[in-house]
Each structure stands twice: as C-alpha cells, then as structure tokens.
Design a protein around this motif. Structure first.
Motif, PDB file in Angstrom:
ATOM      1  N   ARG A 125       0.841  -1.192   0.000  1.00 33.28           N
ATOM      2  CA  ARG A 125       0.000   0.000   0.000  1.00 33.28           C
ATOM      3  C   ARG A 125       0.883   1.251   0.000  1.00 33.28           C
ATOM      4  NH1 ARG A 125      -3.244  -2.996  -1.423  1.00 33.28           N
ATOM      5  NH2 ARG A 125      -5.272  -3.544  -0.522  1.00 33.28           N
ATOM      6  N   ALA A 126       0.282   2.385  -0.317  1.00 31.84           N
ATOM      7  CA  ALA A 126       0.978   3.664  -0.227  1.00 31.84           C
ATOM      8  C   ALA A 126       1.311   3.953   1.227  1.00 31.84           C
ATOM      9  CB  ALA A 126       0.105   4.774  -0.804  1.00 31.84           C
ATOM     10  N   THR A 127       2.354   4.733   1.460  1.00 32.97           N
ATOM     11  CA  THR A 127       2.721   5.079   2.831  1.00 32.97           C
ATOM     12  C   THR A 127       1.640   5.930   3.493  1.00 32.97           C
ATOM     13  OG1 THR A 127       4.023   6.909   1.913  1.00 32.97           O
ATOM     14  CG2 THR A 127       5.218   4.908   2.506  1.00 32.97           C
ATOM     15  N   SER A 128       0.775   6.548   2.697  1.00 33.02           N
ATOM     16  CA  SER A 128      -0.322   7.350   3.250  1.00 33.02           C
ATOM     17  C   SER A 128      -1.499   6.493   3.705  1.00 33.02           C
ATOM     18  CB  SER A 128      -0.811   8.358   2.201  1.00 33.02           C
ATOM     19  OG  SER A 128      -1.272   7.684   1.029  1.00 33.02           O
ATOM     20  N   PHE A 129      -1.480   5.203   3.383  1.00 31.62           N
ATOM     21  CA  PHE A 129      -2.563   4.307   3.780  1.00 31.62           C
ATOM     22  C   PHE A 129      -2.587   4.201   5.307  1.00 31.62           C
ATOM     23  CE2 PHE A 129      -4.660   0.209   4.462  1.00 31.62           C
ATOM     24  CZ  PHE A 129      -5.694   0.254   3.528  1.00 31.62           C
ATOM     25  N   PRO A 130      -3.763   4.309   5.934  1.00 32.39           N
ATOM     26  CA  PRO A 130      -3.839   4.275   7.405  1.00 32.39           C
ATOM     27  C   PRO A 130      -3.226   3.005   7.989  1.00 32.39           C
ATOM     28  CG  PRO A 130      -5.939   4.950   6.449  1.00 32.39           C
ATOM     29  CD  PRO A 130      -5.087   4.493   5.314  1.00 32.39           C
ATOM     30  N   ASP A 131      -2.439   3.166   9.053  1.00 30.71           N
ATOM     31  CA  ASP A 131      -1.824   1.990   9.672  1.00 30.71           C
ATOM     32  C   ASP A 131      -2.524   1.585  10.964  1.00 30.71           C
ATOM     33  OD1 ASP A 131      -1.052   4.025  11.326  1.00 30.71           O
ATOM     34  OD2 ASP A 131       1.109   3.668  11.152  1.00 30.71           O
TER      35      ASP A 131
ATOM     36  N   ARG B 217       5.368  -3.447   7.731  1.00 31.91           N
ATOM     37  CA  ARG B 217       6.809  -3.397   7.578  1.00 31.91           C
ATOM     38  C   ARG B 217       7.154  -2.260   6.620  1.00 31.91           C
ATOM     39  NH1 ARG B 217      10.259  -5.525  11.266  1.00 31.91           N
ATOM     40  NH2 ARG B 217      10.342  -7.802  11.266  1.00 31.91           N
ATOM     41  N   GLU B 218       8.268  -1.583   6.874  1.00 32.42           N
ATOM     42  CA  GLU B 218       8.733  -0.550   5.945  1.00 32.42           C
ATOM     43  C   GLU B 218       9.147  -1.221   4.631  1.00 32.42           C
ATOM     44  OE1 GLU B 218       8.599   2.767   6.622  1.00 32.42           O
ATOM     45  OE2 GLU B 218       7.581   2.080   8.424  1.00 32.42           O
ATOM     46  N   HIS B 219       8.973  -0.494   3.519  1.00 36.28           N
ATOM     47  CA  HIS B 219       9.353  -1.052   2.216  1.00 36.28           C
ATOM     48  C   HIS B 219      10.186  -0.047   1.438  1.00 36.28           C
ATOM     49  CE1 HIS B 219       8.253  -2.521  -2.009  1.00 36.28           C
ATOM     50  NE2 HIS B 219       9.132  -3.374  -1.512  1.00 36.28           N
ATOM     51  N   THR B 220       9.548   0.994   0.890  1.00 39.13           N
ATOM     52  CA  THR B 220      10.270   2.067   0.210  1.00 39.13           C
ATOM     53  C   THR B 220       9.738   3.399   0.735  1.00 39.13           C
ATOM     54  OG1 THR B 220       8.737   2.463  -1.634  1.00 39.13           O
ATOM     55  CG2 THR B 220      10.293   0.617  -1.871  1.00 39.13           C
ATOM     56  N   ALA B 221      10.274   4.501   0.202  1.00 39.75           N
ATOM     57  CA  ALA B 221       9.791   5.822   0.597  1.00 39.75           C
ATOM     58  C   ALA B 221       8.347   6.039   0.161  1.00 39.75           C
ATOM     59  CB  ALA B 221      10.690   6.907   0.001  1.00 39.75           C
ATOM     60  N   GLU B 222       7.885   5.254  -0.816  1.00 40.69           N
ATOM     61  CA  GLU B 222       6.541   5.417  -1.369  1.00 40.69           C
ATOM     62  C   GLU B 222       5.565   4.333  -0.916  1.00 40.69           C
ATOM     63  OE1 GLU B 222       5.640   8.032  -3.332  1.00 40.69           O
ATOM     64  OE2 GLU B 222       7.661   8.788  -2.922  1.00 40.69           O
ATOM     65  N   THR B 223       6.084   3.213  -0.449  1.00 40.53           N
ATOM     66  CA  THR B 223       5.220   2.059  -0.174  1.00 40.53           C
ATOM     67  C   THR B 223       5.491   1.459   1.207  1.00 40.53           C
ATOM     68  OG1 THR B 223       6.835   0.642  -1.303  1.00 40.53           O
ATOM     69  CG2 THR B 223       4.963   1.435  -2.603  1.00 40.53           C
ATOM     70  N   ARG B 224       4.460   0.805   1.735  1.00 41.79           N
ATOM     71  CA  ARG B 224       4.570   0.084   3.003  1.00 41.79           C
ATOM     72  C   ARG B 224       3.920  -1.284   2.818  1.00 41.79           C
ATOM     73  NH1 ARG B 224       2.389   3.691   6.353  1.00 41.79           N
ATOM     74  NH2 ARG B 224       4.389   4.515   7.022  1.00 41.79           N
ATOM     75  N   VAL B 225       4.419  -2.270   3.542  1.00 39.18           N
ATOM     76  CA  VAL B 225       3.885  -3.629   3.444  1.00 39.18           C
ATOM     77  C   VAL B 225       2.950  -3.895   4.622  1.00 39.18           C
ATOM     78  CG1 VAL B 225       4.414  -6.091   3.356  1.00 39.18           C
ATOM     79  CG2 VAL B 225       5.940  -4.447   2.230  1.00 39.18           C
ATOM     80  N   PHE B 226       1.724  -4.300   4.307  1.00 42.53           N
ATOM     81  CA  PHE B 226       0.764  -4.782   5.293  1.00 42.53           C
ATOM     82  C   PHE B 226       0.648  -6.293   5.104  1.00 42.53           C
ATOM     83  CE2 PHE B 226       0.004  -0.368   4.768  1.00 42.53           C
ATOM     84  CZ  PHE B 226      -0.601   0.108   5.918  1.00 42.53           C
ATOM     85  N   PHE B 227      -0.114  -6.936   5.954  1.00 38.24           N
ATOM     86  CA  PHE B 227      -0.264  -8.390   5.857  1.00 38.24           C
ATOM     87  C   PHE B 227      -1.743  -8.738   5.950  1.00 38.24           C
ATOM     88  CE2 PHE B 227       3.859  -7.376   7.584  1.00 38.24           C
ATOM     89  CZ  PHE B 227       4.701  -8.093   6.743  1.00 38.24           C
ATOM     90  N   ALA B 228      -2.139  -9.756   5.187  1.00 37.36           N
ATOM     91  CA  ALA B 228      -3.555 -10.105   5.106  1.00 37.36           C
ATOM     92  C   ALA B 228      -3.748 -11.607   5.161  1.00 37.36           C
ATOM     93  CB  ALA B 228      -4.151  -9.563   3.808  1.00 37.36           C
ATOM     94  N   VAL B 229      -4.876 -12.012   5.719  1.00 34.91           N
ATOM     95  CA  VAL B 229      -5.281 -13.412   5.661  1.00 34.91           C
ATOM     96  C   VAL B 229      -6.352 -13.526   4.585  1.00 34.91           C
ATOM     97  CG1 VAL B 229      -6.900 -13.063   7.599  1.00 34.91           C
ATOM     98  CG2 VAL B 229      -6.233 -15.385   6.937  1.00 34.91           C
ATOM     99  N   ASP B 230      -6.097 -14.370   3.608  1.00 35.89           N
ATOM    100  CA  ASP B 230      -6.990 -14.503   2.461  1.00 35.89           C
ATOM    101  C   ASP B 230      -8.236 -15.289   2.854  1.00 35.89           C
ATOM    102  OD1 ASP B 230      -6.838 -14.241  -0.771  1.00 35.89           O
ATOM    103  OD2 ASP B 230      -7.920 -16.045  -0.170  1.00 35.89           O
TER     104      ASP B 230
ATOM    105  N   GLY C 159      -6.783   2.672 -11.183  1.00 35.01           N
ATOM    106  CA  GLY C 159      -6.796   1.525 -10.288  1.00 35.01           C
ATOM    107  C   GLY C 159      -7.832   1.613  -9.180  1.00 35.01           C
ATOM    108  N   ARG C 160      -8.382   0.471  -8.800  1.00 39.13           N
ATOM    109  CA  ARG C 160      -9.366   0.421  -7.713  1.00 39.13           C
ATOM    110  C   ARG C 160      -8.704   0.714  -6.376  1.00 39.13           C
ATOM    111  NH1 ARG C 160     -11.229  -3.765  -4.495  1.00 39.13           N
ATOM    112  NH2 ARG C 160     -10.071  -5.314  -5.680  1.00 39.13           N
ATOM    113  N   VAL C 161      -7.468   0.233  -6.195  1.00 35.04           N
ATOM    114  CA  VAL C 161      -6.707   0.534  -4.980  1.00 35.04           C
ATOM    115  C   VAL C 161      -5.358   1.107  -5.418  1.00 35.04           C
ATOM    116  CG1 VAL C 161      -5.771  -0.356  -2.808  1.00 35.04           C
ATOM    117  CG2 VAL C 161      -7.823  -1.397  -3.793  1.00 35.04           C
ATOM    118  N   PRO C 162      -5.284   2.419  -5.671  1.00 35.28           N
ATOM    119  CA  PRO C 162      -4.032   3.040  -6.128  1.00 35.28           C
ATOM    120  C   PRO C 162      -2.933   2.897  -5.082  1.00 35.28           C
ATOM    121  CG  PRO C 162      -5.911   4.526  -6.409  1.00 35.28           C
ATOM    122  CD  PRO C 162      -6.377   3.401  -5.557  1.00 35.28           C
ATOM    123  N   ILE C 163      -1.684   2.764  -5.558  1.00 32.63           N
ATOM    124  CA  ILE C 163      -0.546   2.672  -4.631  1.00 32.63           C
ATOM    125  C   ILE C 163       0.401   3.842  -4.851  1.00 32.63           C
ATOM    126  CG2 ILE C 163       1.404   1.263  -3.850  1.00 32.63           C
ATOM    127  CD1 ILE C 163      -0.178  -1.223  -4.651  1.00 32.63           C
TER     128      ILE C 163
END
Length: 267
Positions: free
Chosen positions: A94-100, A111-124, A238-242
């Motif tokens: 997700r974008a770093t602006s996405f609520p955490d 988890r941190e990823h890049t200056a523009e992106t962050r990693v969240f985790f999901a259960v499918d 995109g439906r969920v822009p990053i």
C-alpha cells in the motif's frame, strides 16, 4: 442516466443501509463511507472513480461495488484466527499514506518497504481478505518476524506469468492475474532477480495499483517517458491506487524515480 455523486450515494444507501450500518457523505473529498454502527469499522469509496466505471460499464459497475462492500463489511464483523490459515497469509503493498490503524484504534501489522510504499499483511478469505492487526498477532502469540517470513514465502508460491509488450525498442512486462496480490509480487525477490538477469538495459518496476505489477527493460530515453505515462494512467484507473512513481531496481534495491518528459529520470 447521467450519474452524479449525490445520485450514486442515494443508490448505495438504498442497496446497503440497514439497522446495522450508517453512511456518510464527504462533499469536499467526494467520498462515501458506510460503517458498522457498533464498531465504526467500515469502508470509504471515492465516488468519482465509481462514476467513471459506471460511464463505461453501466449498472454492472455498481453491482460489483455493492458486492465488494457487502463482503468487506461482513469480514470486518467476523473473528479470524491465523493458526490453521498459515498458507493463506500474504503481504499487501500500500501507499505510505494508507492508514496503519483501524477505525477502532488498533495498529495494523506493517513493515517498511520504500519511501513510497509500506507492506501490510492479510489473511486470504476467498472473495476478500482481512488485514492483520497487532491484536491478532498477540492473541495468536506470533511475532511480526514470523508473520513476514510466512507471507513472503507464500507470495513466492504465487504464479508469475508476465505478459510482454515491446514499445519503441523497450520491453514491458505486466503481471495482472487479478488475484488481489499482483502488486505484492514486487516482494518476490527471486522473481525480480530473474528478470534483472534477463534485462538488456536498465530495469524499472512499478506498482501503480493493487492489481498490476509492471517491469520495464528500459533501453533508450523514450522508454522512461512511456513508463512514466503508463504508470500515471494505471495509477489513475486503479481500484486501490498505490503509487504513480516507478522504481529503478539495482543491486537488489528499489529506488523511487521522478520521470521528466523527454529526460532520464531523477532519483
């Protein structure tokens, strides 16, 4: 019928509202939100994006949206255990602006990823997924490190069959399986290294929205312009822009770049 935000809000209220939910309309941001009365958990929809889809797909666009909202609201009101679901846990970019944090104030596992992106985790959960929060980890007795290791292992197991397109002597590869984790494949280091080994020029990567991963083999300056325009277009649709910024992939690292028209990108 000419669709407007007010008309769309009325349609969504008619199809979604019940004693369990409440809705609100933010005129300044042009968004519609529907949430559970008891928990305040819910989903926010950017109405102009839906109207654009309605103009091209008609009522089908609204039907799809309603299904998506109903599934998301249902999942929010269910208890989910991680034990026994280990193979259904994936990373979500997700974008770093996405609520955490959730609307209930619970911090999500990230988890941190890049200056523009962050990693969240999901259960499918099949039709949808549930983002994993720190309360879920504590309840299961899991560490964030264990969660991340599991999610990265699972994303490497996902099928990767890029479609190839050659434009102005540059090669572009698209991963778009529509399984909800296309952008997540940017975390498949083995795949990125394989692509890097086969590039002729400079390798760039983009995740403009959730449902696509773009890899570019840039062999001339025109390739940068094409990638910049392509990424911006995907980001807007995109439906969920990053992020609309692509990345240069070098030395196993991702560096966001600004692409200036007719010029090589600036880091």
């Amino acid at each position: 019928m000419t669709m407007t935000s007010i008309k769309l809000k009325k349609i969504l209220d008619e199809r979604l509202l019940s004693d369990d939910y409440r809705s609100s309309f933010n005129r300044d941001k042009d968004t519609y939100r529907i949430e559970w009365q008891d928990t305040n958990e819910g989903i926010t929809i950017t109405l102009p994006n839906v109207i654009a889809k309605y103009n091209s797909k008609g009522d089908e666009a609204i039907d799809e949206l309603v299904d998506h909202i109903q599934e998301a609201l249902k999942i929010m009101n269910e208890e989910h255990e991680l034990t026994g679901m280990e193979k259904q846990i994936y990373p979500v970019v997700r974008a770093t602006s996405f609520p955490d944090t959730t609307n209930a104030g619970v911090k999500l596992a990230t988890r941190e990823h890049t200056a523009e992106t962050r990693v969240f985790f999901a259960v499918d959960l099949g039709k949808s997924y549930r983002l994993i929060d720190e309360d879920m980890l504590e309840k299961e007795g899991w560490s964030l490190e264990r969660l991340e290791q599991m999610a990265r292992f699972n994303v490497r197991s996902l099928k990767v069959s890029p479609k190839h397109d050659r434009v102005a002597d540059n090669d572009f590869y698209f991963v778009a399986t529509q399984d909800g984790y296309d952008a997540s494949r940017i975390l498949n280091d083995a795949f990125l290294e394989e692509m890097k080994a086969n590039t002729i020029g400079e390798m760039a990567v983009a995740v403009p929205h959730q449902d696509v991963l773009i890899i570019a083999d840039i062999q001339n300056n025109t390739g940068y312009d094409i990638l910049g325009q392509m990424t911006m277009k995907f980001f807007a649709e995109g439906r969920v822009p990053i992020t609309s910024l692509p990345f240069i992939y070098d030395d196993s690292k991702l560096e966001p770049i600004f692409i200036l028209a007719k010029n090589k990108p600036k880091k």
